[in-house]
Write a protein that holds these residues in place. Structure first.
Motif, short mmCIF file in Angstrom:
data_model
loop_
_atom_site.label_atom_id
_atom_site.label_comp_id
_atom_site.label_asym_id
_atom_site.label_seq_id
_atom_site.Cartn_x
_atom_site.Cartn_y
_atom_site.Cartn_z
N LYS A 65 -18.31 -26.02 -34.36
CA LYS A 65 -18.08 -27.50 -35.01
C LYS A 65 -18.99 -28.59 -34.36
CE LYS A 65 -15.73 -30.72 -33.95
NZ LYS A 65 -14.72 -31.53 -33.43
N THR A 66 -18.84 -28.53 -33.05
CA THR A 66 -19.44 -29.34 -32.23
C THR A 66 -21.08 -29.14 -32.10
OG1 THR A 66 -17.68 -29.47 -30.35
CG2 THR A 66 -19.93 -29.97 -29.56
N ARG A 67 -21.48 -28.00 -32.07
CA ARG A 67 -22.67 -27.70 -32.37
C ARG A 67 -23.37 -28.03 -33.80
NH1 ARG A 67 -25.13 -22.28 -29.37
NH2 ARG A 67 -23.95 -22.66 -27.16
N MET A 68 -22.56 -27.85 -34.78
CA MET A 68 -23.20 -28.17 -36.00
C MET A 68 -23.12 -29.82 -36.33
SD MET A 68 -21.39 -25.11 -38.52
CE MET A 68 -22.36 -25.42 -40.02
N GLN A 69 -22.45 -30.54 -35.35
CA GLN A 69 -22.52 -31.80 -35.39
C GLN A 69 -23.70 -32.56 -34.94
OE1 GLN A 69 -18.40 -32.98 -34.62
NE2 GLN A 69 -17.57 -33.14 -36.64
N SER A 70 -24.31 -31.69 -34.23
CA SER A 70 -25.57 -32.39 -33.46
C SER A 70 -26.76 -32.95 -34.55
CB SER A 70 -26.10 -31.05 -32.75
OG SER A 70 -27.36 -31.59 -32.05
N LEU A 71 -26.78 -33.94 -33.95
CA LEU A 71 -27.69 -34.86 -35.14
C LEU A 71 -29.14 -34.35 -35.05
CD1 LEU A 71 -26.23 -38.32 -34.42
CD2 LEU A 71 -25.69 -36.85 -36.59
N GLN A 72 -29.75 -33.88 -34.07
CA GLN A 72 -30.98 -33.28 -33.93
C GLN A 72 -31.01 -31.86 -33.06
OE1 GLN A 72 -34.17 -36.08 -32.99
NE2 GLN A 72 -34.17 -37.18 -34.82
N PRO A 73 -30.42 -30.84 -33.68
CA PRO A 73 -30.11 -29.69 -32.84
C PRO A 73 -31.58 -28.95 -32.60
CG PRO A 73 -29.77 -29.33 -35.22
CD PRO A 73 -30.08 -30.87 -35.11
N ASP A 74 -31.36 -28.19 -31.52
CA ASP A 74 -32.73 -27.52 -30.94
C ASP A 74 -32.72 -26.44 -32.37
OD1 ASP A 74 -33.49 -24.66 -29.75
OD2 ASP A 74 -34.05 -26.28 -28.27
N PRO A 75 -34.17 -26.04 -32.30
CA PRO A 75 -34.22 -25.08 -33.65
C PRO A 75 -33.39 -23.88 -33.47
CG PRO A 75 -36.44 -26.14 -33.02
CD PRO A 75 -35.13 -26.56 -31.95
N LYS A 76 -33.07 -23.35 -32.23
CA LYS A 76 -32.57 -22.04 -32.05
C LYS A 76 -30.81 -22.41 -32.20
CE LYS A 76 -35.60 -20.27 -28.61
NZ LYS A 76 -35.88 -20.14 -27.12
N ALA A 77 -30.59 -23.61 -32.56
CA ALA A 77 -29.13 -23.97 -32.59
C ALA A 77 -28.78 -24.80 -33.88
CB ALA A 77 -28.60 -24.83 -31.48
N GLN A 78 -29.59 -24.08 -34.95
CA GLN A 78 -29.17 -24.79 -36.32
C GLN A 78 -28.69 -23.45 -37.25
OE1 GLN A 78 -33.45 -26.09 -37.73
NE2 GLN A 78 -33.20 -27.90 -36.39
N TYR A 79 -27.48 -23.98 -37.84
CA TYR A 79 -26.66 -22.62 -38.42
C TYR A 79 -26.35 -23.15 -39.70
CZ TYR A 79 -25.77 -22.12 -33.32
OH TYR A 79 -26.01 -22.30 -32.01
N LYS A 80 -26.29 -22.15 -40.62
CA LYS A 80 -25.87 -22.28 -41.88
C LYS A 80 -24.32 -22.31 -42.25
CE LYS A 80 -30.43 -20.41 -43.46
NZ LYS A 80 -31.03 -19.48 -44.30
N SER A 81 -23.58 -21.49 -41.52
CA SER A 81 -22.18 -21.37 -41.90
C SER A 81 -21.71 -21.00 -40.46
CB SER A 81 -22.12 -20.31 -42.85
OG SER A 81 -22.40 -19.00 -42.20
N VAL A 82 -20.26 -21.20 -40.47
CA VAL A 82 -19.68 -20.90 -39.41
C VAL A 82 -19.82 -19.55 -38.81
CG1 VAL A 82 -17.07 -20.79 -38.40
CG2 VAL A 82 -17.75 -22.69 -39.90
N PHE A 83 -19.55 -18.44 -39.83
CA PHE A 83 -19.76 -17.11 -39.52
C PHE A 83 -21.07 -16.80 -38.84
CE2 PHE A 83 -20.86 -12.90 -40.47
CZ PHE A 83 -19.96 -12.13 -39.85
N GLU A 84 -22.12 -17.34 -39.46
CA GLU A 84 -23.29 -17.06 -39.04
C GLU A 84 -23.78 -17.67 -37.53
OE1 GLU A 84 -27.96 -18.36 -38.93
OE2 GLU A 84 -26.46 -19.77 -39.79
N ALA A 85 -22.91 -18.97 -37.35
CA ALA A 85 -23.13 -19.58 -36.03
C ALA A 85 -22.46 -18.50 -34.87
CB ALA A 85 -22.61 -20.96 -36.07
N LEU A 86 -21.26 -18.44 -35.24
CA LEU A 86 -20.51 -17.34 -34.30
C LEU A 86 -21.14 -16.00 -34.12
CD1 LEU A 86 -16.94 -17.57 -35.35
CD2 LEU A 86 -17.66 -18.60 -33.18
N LYS A 87 -21.90 -15.58 -35.03
CA LYS A 87 -22.83 -14.26 -34.90
C LYS A 87 -23.76 -14.36 -33.95
CE LYS A 87 -25.02 -10.61 -37.33
NZ LYS A 87 -25.07 -10.21 -38.75
N ARG A 88 -24.57 -15.59 -34.00
CA ARG A 88 -25.79 -15.60 -33.49
C ARG A 88 -25.65 -16.15 -32.05
NH1 ARG A 88 -29.41 -19.60 -36.53
NH2 ARG A 88 -30.24 -19.90 -34.53
#
Length: 336
Positions: A65-88
Motif C-alpha cells: 500500500k505504501t509503495r502504491m501510494q507513491s505519487l511518482q514511483p520508480d519504473p521498477k516499483a509500478q504495480y498493477k495489483s497487490v498480488f503482482e506487487a508482492l510477487k515482484r
C-alpha cells in the motif's frame, strides 16, 4: 455501577446452564455472555495483543500500500495489483523485503493499542451513561473512538514515519536505528510528528466510522453481546473496509508527509520538507489530480478488512478470557 465478582460469575454460570439446556431463545448456546464491566488492565492487555497481531499478520500488504501510494514511483516499483506487487518485491528484492519496518511497528502497536482500547471502553461507558442512560449510543461510540485515536496516534505516529520510510522502494536506510538517527540528524525530532495533524484528521473520522459500523453490526448480528467469534470477525471486517475506503485520500496525504518523496516534491519545485495537510492536499492534486487521492485504495481495503477483523476477534477473546479468569479467582472458584 460496577458488578461484584460474585454477581458477574453468577452471570457466567447462568449462561453456561442455558447453553447446556439448549435454550431455544439463545442463538449463542456455545458461548458465555461477557460481563459488562471489566478492569482497565484487561482492556489494555487485550488491546495490546490485538494491536500487535493486527499490524503483523497483514504487514506485507501494508508495505505494498505504501509503495502504491507513491505519487511518482520508480519504473521498477509500478504495480498493477497487490498480488503482482508482492510477487515482484519477493522476486527482485528478497523474501523478507515486504517485512521491512515490521520491528518498529510492533514496538509502537502494543502500547498504542493498549491505550486505544482502554480509552475507548472507558469513554464509551461514560458517554453512554449520559446520552443513553447506560444503553448503547452510536454518538457515544463515535466520540469514544475519536478520543481514543488522539492517544493512539501520539504513540504510533513516530513508528509510522520510520515504517513508511523503510517500506519505500530503494529506501536508503540500513535498518531501524539508522533510520531514526538519520531522520533526527537531518530533519529534527519534529519530523516524527510532521504528519500528526493529518493523521488525526484521517484517523478521527476513520475510527468514528469504524466503531459506529462495528457496534451497528454487533447490534444486528449479536444483539445480546455474547462472546461469538464469528460476529466479531464479520463486524470487524465490515468496519475496516468501510472506514478504509472513505479515508483513503487523507491516507495518501499522510504517506507523502511521512516519506517526503523527493522525486515527487522536486517535480513541483518544492525545496526542503513538505509540511501541513493543506500543502499535502495541494501537492497530491498537482501531481495526479483527483485520481491520485485514491492511489492504493485496493491495497488499503485488503489490508484493513482482515486486520480489523483480527483485532476485534482477538480483543474480544482476550477480554472474555481474562475477565473470566479474574472473576473466578476473586470469587474463590478458580484454580488460584
Amino acid at each position: 455501577m460496577e458488578l461484584s465478582a460474585g454477581a458477574a460469575v453468577a452471570t457466567l454460570d447462568m449462561s453456561e446452564t442455558k447453553s447446556k439446556d439448549g435454550d431455544p431463545g439463545d442463538a449463542d448456546v456455545d458461548y458465555e455472555s461477557l460481563p459488562p464491566h471489566v478492569s482497565m488492565t484487561t482492556h489494555m492487555t487485550a488491546g495490546a495483543v490485538a494491536g500487535v497481531l493486527e499490524h503483523t499478520v497483514m504487514y506485507p500488504v501494508d508495505s505494498v500500500k505504501t509503495r502504491m501510494q507513491s505519487l511518482q514511483p520508480d519504473p521498477k516499483a509500478q504495480y498493477k495489483s497487490v498480488f503482482e506487487a508482492l510477487k515482484r518485491i519477493v522476486q527482485t528484492e528478497g523474501l523478507f523485503r515486504p517485512l521491512r519496518g515490521l520491528n518498529i511497528t510492533m514496538l509502537g502497536a502494543g502500547p498504542a493499542h493498549a491505550l486505544y482500547f482502554a480509552c475507548y471502553e472507558r469513554v464509551k461507558r461514560s458517554l453512554s451513561n449520559v446520552i443513553q442512560n447506560g444503553g448503547n449510543s452510536h454518538l457515544a461510540n463515535g466520540m469514544a473512538g475519536s478520543v481514543a485515536t488522539v492517544l493512539h496516534d501520539a504513540v504510533m505516529n513516530p513508528a509510522e514515519v520510520v515504517k513508511q520510510r523503510m517500506q519505500m522502494y530503494n529506501s536508503p536506510y540500513r535498518g531501524l536505528l539508522d533510520c531514526v538517527r538519520t531522520i533526527t540528524r537531518t530533519e529534527g525530532i519534529g519530523a516524527f510528528y510532521r504528519s500528526y495533524s493529518t493523521q488525526l484528521t484521517m484517523n478521527i473520522p476513520f475510527q468514528a466510522v469504524h466503531f459506529i459500523t462495528y457496534e451497528l453490526m454487533q447490534e444486528q448480528l449479536n444483539p445480546h453481546r455474547h462472546y461469538h467469534p464469528g460476529t466479531h470477525i464479520v463486524s470487524g471486517a465490515a468496519a475496516g473496509a468501510v472506514s478504509a475506503a472513505i479515508t483513503t485520500p487523507l491516507d495518501v496525504c499522510k504517506t507523502l508527509l511521512n516519506t517526503q518523496e523527493n522525486v515527487a516534491l522536486n517535480s513541483v519545485h518544492i525545496s526542503g520538507h513538505l509540511t501541513g495537510m493543506a500543502n499535502a492536499v495541494r501537492t497530491v492534486y498537482q501531481l495526479g489530480g483527483l485520481a491520485a487521492f485514491f492511489k492504493g485504495v485496493q491495497a488499503r481495503v485488503i489490508y484493513q478488512m482482515p486486520s480489523t477483523a483480527i483485532a476485534w476477534s482477538v480483543y474480544e477473546f482476550f477480554k472474555y478470557f481474562l475477565t473470566k479468569q479474574q472473576l473466578e479467582r476473586e470469587a474463590g472458584t478458580g484454580p488460584f
